[in-house]
Structure formats: structure tokens, C-alpha cells
Design a protein around this motif. Structure first.
Motif, mmCIF file in Angstrom:
data_model
loop_
_atom_site.group_PDB
_atom_site.id
_atom_site.type_symbol
_atom_site.label_atom_id
_atom_site.label_comp_id
_atom_site.label_asym_id
_atom_site.label_seq_id
_atom_site.Cartn_x
_atom_site.Cartn_y
_atom_site.Cartn_z
ATOM 1 N N ALA A 278 0.846 -1.208 0.000
ATOM 2 C CA ALA A 278 0.000 0.000 0.000
ATOM 3 C C ALA A 278 0.879 1.255 0.000
ATOM 4 C CB ALA A 278 -0.922 -0.012 1.218
ATOM 5 N N ALA A 279 1.927 1.243 0.822
ATOM 6 C CA ALA A 279 2.803 2.422 0.906
ATOM 7 C C ALA A 279 3.532 2.654 -0.415
ATOM 8 C CB ALA A 279 3.812 2.232 2.044
ATOM 9 N N GLN A 280 3.998 1.539 -1.047
ATOM 10 C CA GLN A 280 4.714 1.689 -2.320
ATOM 11 C C GLN A 280 3.766 2.192 -3.407
ATOM 12 O OE1 GLN A 280 7.004 -2.080 -2.862
ATOM 13 N NE2 GLN A 280 7.242 -1.906 -0.649
ATOM 14 N N HIS A 281 2.522 1.707 -3.367
ATOM 15 C CA HIS A 281 1.529 2.178 -4.343
ATOM 16 C C HIS A 281 1.264 3.675 -4.148
ATOM 17 C CE1 HIS A 281 -2.014 2.600 -6.769
ATOM 18 N NE2 HIS A 281 -2.673 3.045 -5.709
ATOM 19 N N ALA A 282 1.094 4.089 -2.889
ATOM 20 C CA ALA A 282 0.802 5.502 -2.597
ATOM 21 C C ALA A 282 1.965 6.378 -3.066
ATOM 22 C CB ALA A 282 0.567 5.685 -1.102
ATOM 23 N N GLN A 283 3.188 5.868 -2.874
ATOM 24 C CA GLN A 283 4.354 6.665 -3.271
ATOM 25 C C GLN A 283 4.434 6.806 -4.798
ATOM 26 O OE1 GLN A 283 8.138 5.200 -2.002
ATOM 27 N NE2 GLN A 283 8.834 7.233 -1.449
ATOM 28 N N HIS A 284 4.150 5.686 -5.511
ATOM 29 C CA HIS A 284 4.157 5.758 -6.985
ATOM 30 C C HIS A 284 3.098 6.737 -7.459
ATOM 31 C CE1 HIS A 284 6.114 1.564 -7.201
ATOM 32 N NE2 HIS A 284 7.003 2.521 -7.251
ATOM 33 N N ALA A 285 1.918 6.651 -6.829
ATOM 34 C CA ALA A 285 0.813 7.531 -7.230
ATOM 35 C C ALA A 285 1.225 8.990 -7.017
ATOM 36 C CB ALA A 285 -0.434 7.192 -6.423
ATOM 37 N N GLN A 286 1.925 9.229 -5.892
ATOM 38 C CA GLN A 286 2.352 10.598 -5.595
ATOM 39 C C GLN A 286 3.386 11.083 -6.612
ATOM 40 O OE1 GLN A 286 3.993 10.987 -1.720
ATOM 41 N NE2 GLN A 286 3.625 13.176 -1.617
ATOM 42 N N HIS A 287 4.334 10.154 -6.974
ATOM 43 C CA HIS A 287 5.338 10.520 -7.987
ATOM 44 C C HIS A 287 4.669 10.845 -9.302
ATOM 45 C CE1 HIS A 287 8.973 8.501 -5.907
ATOM 46 N NE2 HIS A 287 8.831 9.762 -5.591
ATOM 47 N N ALA A 288 3.685 9.984 -9.667
ATOM 48 C CA ALA A 288 2.998 10.186 -10.945
ATOM 49 C C ALA A 288 2.289 11.538 -10.926
ATOM 50 C CB ALA A 288 1.995 9.058 -11.179
ATOM 51 N N GLN A 289 1.678 11.863 -9.783
ATOM 52 C CA GLN A 289 0.972 13.142 -9.645
ATOM 53 C C GLN A 289 1.958 14.302 -9.767
ATOM 54 O OE1 GLN A 289 -2.429 13.510 -9.226
ATOM 55 N NE2 GLN A 289 -1.927 15.650 -9.617
ATOM 56 N N THR A 290 3.114 14.154 -9.094
ATOM 57 C CA THR A 290 4.119 15.218 -9.146
ATOM 58 C C THR A 290 4.601 15.409 -10.576
ATOM 59 O OG1 THR A 290 4.797 14.477 -6.977
ATOM 60 C CG2 THR A 290 6.277 16.005 -8.061
ATOM 61 N N ARG A 291 4.801 14.254 -11.288
ATOM 62 C CA ARG A 291 5.257 14.338 -12.685
ATOM 63 C C ARG A 291 4.215 15.049 -13.542
ATOM 64 N NH1 ARG A 291 7.434 9.252 -12.154
ATOM 65 N NH2 ARG A 291 5.594 8.289 -13.068
ATOM 66 N N SER A 292 2.922 14.645 -13.367
ATOM 67 C CA SER A 292 1.905 15.250 -14.217
ATOM 68 C C SER A 292 1.723 16.728 -13.848
ATOM 69 C CB SER A 292 0.590 14.469 -14.183
ATOM 70 O OG SER A 292 -0.101 14.764 -13.023
ATOM 71 N N ASP A 293 1.875 17.046 -12.543
ATOM 72 C CA ASP A 293 1.794 18.458 -12.129
ATOM 73 C C ASP A 293 2.883 19.272 -12.811
ATOM 74 O OD1 ASP A 293 -0.315 17.932 -10.530
ATOM 75 O OD2 ASP A 293 0.783 18.027 -8.623
ATOM 76 N N SER A 294 4.123 18.685 -12.870
ATOM 77 C CA SER A 294 5.205 19.488 -13.433
ATOM 78 C C SER A 294 5.059 19.612 -14.951
ATOM 79 C CB SER A 294 6.584 18.945 -13.029
ATOM 80 O OG SER A 294 6.726 17.641 -13.492
ATOM 81 N N VAL A 295 4.478 18.571 -15.595
ATOM 82 C CA VAL A 295 4.212 18.682 -17.035
ATOM 83 C C VAL A 295 3.189 19.796 -17.270
ATOM 84 C CG1 VAL A 295 3.183 17.499 -19.026
ATOM 85 C CG2 VAL A 295 4.813 16.294 -17.576
ATOM 86 N N LEU A 296 2.109 19.757 -16.452
ATOM 87 C CA LEU A 296 1.066 20.794 -16.582
ATOM 88 C C LEU A 296 1.644 22.188 -16.335
ATOM 89 C CD1 LEU A 296 -2.057 19.205 -14.850
ATOM 90 C CD2 LEU A 296 -1.763 19.794 -17.264
ATOM 91 N N ALA A 297 2.500 22.267 -15.283
ATOM 92 C CA ALA A 297 3.108 23.557 -14.972
ATOM 93 C C ALA A 297 3.945 24.029 -16.164
ATOM 94 C CB ALA A 297 3.971 23.432 -13.718
ATOM 95 N N GLY A 298 4.607 23.046 -16.823
ATOM 96 C CA GLY A 298 5.409 23.372 -18.004
ATOM 97 C C GLY A 298 4.534 23.936 -19.115
ATOM 98 N N PHE A 299 3.375 23.289 -19.341
ATOM 99 C CA PHE A 299 2.435 23.786 -20.367
ATOM 100 C C PHE A 299 2.009 25.220 -20.051
ATOM 101 C CE2 PHE A 299 1.082 19.252 -21.456
ATOM 102 C CZ PHE A 299 1.764 19.284 -22.675
ATOM 103 N N ARG A 300 1.634 25.347 -18.711
ATOM 104 C CA ARG A 300 1.074 26.657 -18.307
ATOM 105 C C ARG A 300 2.104 27.762 -18.498
ATOM 106 N NH1 ARG A 300 -0.670 24.010 -13.411
ATOM 107 N NH2 ARG A 300 -2.622 22.977 -13.909
ATOM 108 N N SER A 301 3.377 27.416 -18.199
ATOM 109 C CA SER A 301 4.383 28.473 -18.323
ATOM 110 C C SER A 301 4.943 28.540 -19.740
ATOM 111 C CB SER A 301 5.505 28.234 -17.303
ATOM 112 O OG SER A 301 6.135 27.023 -17.625
ATOM 113 N N GLY A 302 4.375 27.668 -20.622
ATOM 114 C CA GLY A 302 4.782 27.726 -22.023
ATOM 115 C C GLY A 302 6.135 27.110 -22.301
ATOM 116 N N VAL A 303 6.661 26.262 -21.337
ATOM 117 C CA VAL A 303 7.980 25.630 -21.547
ATOM 118 C C VAL A 303 7.868 24.507 -22.573
ATOM 119 C CG1 VAL A 303 9.857 24.377 -20.421
ATOM 120 C CG2 VAL A 303 8.675 26.199 -19.211
#
Ligand code: ADP
Length: 303
Positions: A278-303
């Protein structure tokens, strides 16, 4: 009358809870998997590993027995542990002792991925336990405390003696008892007068591996005695460290062997594996969220 502190009922409760948690993970496509690495033909170990595999099966989690044979080298065992540590389908790892003569157990313990160290063998886990930080405690040590709790025996303010100071049982049990506000004496192979160290203890925990070491002279009247020893005989019996007949009537309570600490330990190993998954799953999910957040942030800032 000495009361028998059985572990079967508690083990069933722990396994049932773990089963429920495993079923919830299965809905997310995750099947908790435990890998037990062994390199010995020792009969006590074979008995213990079989009981872990049976408990895993009953709980609906996967259990791989990785038997490297009694002549495995440090390098081979190390390689296996590192591989399992990286395998995303493996959530829990147990390195079973004894290992072949000459293998470097300390180095091997350190090779267990701490996120998967469900039996608290890596010194990082033990250090965190002593520092009172979240960590997997060795399952046997936790089983001792869980059994006391289950039978309504509080260590708070009591005197306790622990016989044995191994890093997998005696030392973590002593530490957990101190954390539960007991005053603890630790005895070991260099203790010159064992009975002097144990005979005043309200709670006596024995984890040595010498059948019948503890007799009436070591036990206070009415003491609670927890027998962690499990030595397998060639004719298939399992012997504890406490001479049950000798302490009968003197001890207030005693754990049977088999059927005391053992089943709780194996149930906790399974529960820890489900927790780790469960902990490893939660951590992967969090990493995936962080990755998608940074991709979105990249889009938003036009990178
Ligand atoms: P375990 O895995 O059950 O903890 P180990 O073999 O790793 O077993 O450790 C055995 C422990 O028992 C050691 O801490 C050792 O000091 C202790 N011990 C061995 N012989 C005696 C004895 N005669 N009296 C007290 N303690 C002992």
C-alpha cells in the motif's frame, strides 16, 4: 494454574485485517508479493518458511520462496536482494537466517530495500525503531508486544527481563518494552547469573534458541513468560526455550510452543507486506501526480 497465552486467535484477526486490505489493493490492480530468500537446509528454518508461505496463501497474497541453496555466496545473495529490491512486483523481502558459514550477514542486511524490509532486518529499520520513527519492526519483536496487548497485559510500570540480545529479537523487544514504559533488564550469553537477572521480572521474554534453558528458578511467582524459542527436532517437534513443565504452576501465564508467538509473527509478516504494498503504491501515485503536475506547470508556463 498457569494461563496459556495462545496466539492463534490474534493471528487470525491480523490475517483477516490484512486480507481485507489486500482485497482493497487488488481492486487497484496490486497483488501484494512477499519474497523469502533462504540459503540453508536447516530444518527449523524450513519449518518457519513453510508457515510463512501457508499464512500468505490463507491471506491471498503471493509468496515466492527464493532458495539459493546451502552453498550460496555473499555475492549471489547480495545480487538477489538488490534485484528483488528493484522489482516493482515485489513488496516485501525477508532474508532468512542462518546463512552459509562465511557469508557477510551485515552487508546483506544492508542490501534489503528499506521500503520492503518487512522484517526490520536492515540497520536503517532498527535505527528508526530505536529513534521512535515509523519503521517496520522485526515481526517477532512486534508479535511479543501484540500478544501482551491481546491478552490484556500492560508492560507500563512493570519490570521485564529479556533473555537474548540479537538484533532481530532480543534487542528490538527490549526497546519496544522500554517504549511501552517497562523497566527492562537484558540478559545474554555473557550473563553470569541468569536467574538473578530474570527471577524478579513481572514479564520474562526468552529468545535464545536453547530448548529448556528457562526453568522454575528463573521465573517469579505469577510472572508472564513469553517463549520466543523455536528449535525443530529431527522427529518434527518444535521446542521452546522454556521448560513448560518446570514453570507450570509458578508462572502466571506462558505462551505455548508451537502456537504462541509463532503464528502472530507469521501473520504480522503478511500484514507488513500488505502495508508495504500500500505504501509503495501511494508513493508511486504521488510521484505520478508530481510528474503530471510538473508537465502541466510546463504547459502553463509555455515551456
Ligand atoms: P534469536 O534469533 O532467537 O535471537 P540468536 O542465535 O541470534 O537467536 O541469538 C541468541 C541470543 O541468545 C544471543 O543474544 C545470546 O547472547 C543469547 N544466549 C545464548 N546462550 C545464552 C545463555 N546460556 N544464557 C542467556 N542468553 C544466551
Amino acid at each position: 494454574m498457569t494461563r496459556s497465552l495462545g496466539g492463534a486467535e490474534l493471528a487470525t484477526t491480523i490475517r483477516d485485517d490484512a486480507s481485507g486490505a489486500a482485497a482493497a489493493l487488488a481492486d487497484l490492480g496490486i497483488r501484494p508479493r512477499l519474497a523469502v530468500v533462504l540459503a540453508t537446509d536447516d530444518e527449523s528454518t524450513a519449518w518457519y518458511v513453510r508457515s510463512i508461505a501457508a499464512a500468505a496463501k490463507r491471506t491471498g497474497i503471493l509468496c515466492d520462496i527464493v532458495d539459493l541453496g546451502a552453498s550460496a555466496t555473499t555475492g549471489q545473495i547480495h545480487g538477489t536482494l538488490v534485484e528483488l529490491g528493484h522489482d516493482p512486483d515485489v513488496h516485501g523481502i525477508i532474508l532468512q537466517t542462518p546463512l552459509p558459514d562465511g557469508t557477510d550477514l551485515d552487508a546483506l542486511r544492508e542490501a534489503i530495500n528499506p521500503a520492503k524490509d518487512i522484517d526490520g532486518a536492515n540497520p536503517v529499520s532498527l535505527g528508526r525503531l530505536v529513534a521512535r520513527l515509523p519503521a517496520f519492526a522485526p515481526a517477532t519483536a512486534r508479535a511479543v508486544i501484540a500478544l501482551l496487548d491481546h491478552h490484556g497485559i500492560s508492560p507500563h510500570g512493570r519490570t521485564a527481563a529479556v533473555v537474548g540480545r540479537s538484533t532481530v529479537v532480543g534487542s528490538p523487544v527490549a526497546n519496544l518494552l522500554v517504549q511501552r514504559n517497562a523497566t527492562v533488564t537484558v540478559c545474554h550469553r555473557h550473563t553470569t547469573d541468569l536467574a538473578a537477572g530474570t527471577r524478579d521480572a513481572d514479564i520474562l521474554v526468552v529468545a535464545v534458541g536453547i530448548p529448556g534453558l528457562v526453568t522454575a528458578e528463573h521465573v517469579a511467582d505469577g510472572a508472564v513468560v513469553i517463549d520466543v524459542g523455536t528449535t525443530a527436532t529431527t522427529d518434527g517437534r518444535l521446542l521452546g526455550d522454556v521448560d513448560a513443565q518446570a514453570v507450570d504452576g509458578r508462572a502466571g501465564a506462558l505462551t505455548p510452543v508451537p502456537g504462541g508467538v509463532g503464528p502472530v509473527t507469521t501473520a504480522l509478516l503478511i500484514a507488513h507486506t500488505v502495508d508495504a504494498a500500500a505504501a509503495q503504491h501511494a508513493q508511486h501515485a504521488q510521484h505520478a501526480q508530481t510528474r503530471s503536475d510538473s508537465v502541466l506547470a510546463g504547459f502553463r508556463s509555455g515551456v
